[in-house]
Enzyme design. Structure first.
Site, PDB file in Angstrom:
ATOM      1  CG  ASP A  13     -33.989  38.771  19.025  1.00 30.20           C
ATOM      2  OD1 ASP A  13     -34.938  39.774  18.541  1.00 30.20           O
ATOM      3  OD2 ASP A  13     -33.766  38.620  19.928  1.00 30.20           O
ATOM      4  NE  ARG A  54     -38.501  39.997  14.340  1.00 32.43           N
ATOM      5  CZ  ARG A  54     -39.149  40.357  15.060  1.00 32.43           C
ATOM      6  NH1 ARG A  54     -38.483  40.927  16.273  1.00 32.43           N
ATOM      7  NH2 ARG A  54     -40.588  40.743  15.198  1.00 32.43           N
ATOM      8  CG  HIS A  70     -36.095  40.134  22.723  1.00 25.16           C
ATOM      9  ND1 HIS A  70     -36.075  39.320  21.632  1.00 25.16           N
ATOM     10  CD2 HIS A  70     -37.330  40.664  23.063  1.00 25.16           C
ATOM     11  CE1 HIS A  70     -37.409  39.407  21.191  1.00 25.16           C
ATOM     12  NE2 HIS A  70     -38.102  40.209  22.125  1.00 25.16           N
ATOM     13  CG  MET A  90     -43.732  35.962  20.720  1.00 25.13           C
ATOM     14  SD  MET A  90     -41.821  35.832  21.155  1.00 25.13           S
ATOM     15  CE  MET A  90     -41.708  34.146  21.839  1.00 25.13           C
TER      16      MET A  90
END
Length: 192
Positions: free
Chosen positions: A13, A16, A43, A92
């Site tokens: 997160d 991003r 999340h 990820m």
């Protein structure tokens, strides 16, 4: 003395947020935003609360809202781009690499590293430093932390949150409370 050693990863997160904000501003790199902006809460979707600190003033209301939505639902954006035939595995992998690098830097080099992680609030020393409106609602929450070679040295709650971020935290808490209960029930329940 470190607080504890087990916590959840919410680095994706943060990556991003740093990447999307950097692209929107076009005046700063994503790596320059590391530790200056971060996500708290959970999340998934609205449980992810981007904290922009002083960077928020560089965005219009519309840009800010678009950024928040993009950070909260970035995984959906990837799945849509893949026509429903995949997930954000590369994202990820990048987050896992960064998190592992942070841990190795802390452990091997003995340097205290800033990261963000999903922690059990009741295993923290000084949990009373966290706002009551959070600790009275959930046992777990993602917060900025400092990693050392012995684990987590400290956890902090951002004090300069704006009114919109404050409102997003309250929305996140409602969903997090349900999500946490669902997870605890799954772990406690029968596995056959």
């Amino acid at each position: 003395m470190p607080l504890f050693k087990v916590f959840g990863i919410t680095t994706l997160d943060n990556l991003r947020l740093e990447q999307f904000l950097s692209a929107q501003l076009q005046t700063v790199t994503a790596s320059d935003l590391l530790g200056d902006v971060f996500t708290i809460g959970g999340h998934s979707g609205e449980t992810i609360v981007p904290i922009l600190n002083s960077w928020a003033k560089n965005l219009t209301k519309e840009e800010y809202q678009a950024l928040v939505h993009r950070v909260q639902f970035g995984g959906d954006e990837v799945v849509k781009a893949k026509n429903g035939k995949g997930s954000a595995t590369l994202s990820m992998a990048t987050a896992a690499y960064r998190f592992a690098s942070s841990l190795l830097t802390a452990i091997v080099d003995g340097i205290i590293v800033d990261e963000v992680g999903f922690v059990n609030l009741y295993t923290l020393n000084g949990v009373d430093r966290l706002p009551d409106f959070i600790t009275s609602e959930v046992d777990y929450f993602s917060l900025p932390l400092k990693l050392s070679r012995d684990g987590i040295e400290s956890v902090s709650f951002p004090h300069d949150i704006n009114q919109h971020e404050f409102s997003m935290i309250h929305v996140a808490l409602k969903k997090l409370k349900r999500d946490i209960a669902k997870g605890v029930n799954f772990v406690s329940g029968p596995k056959l």
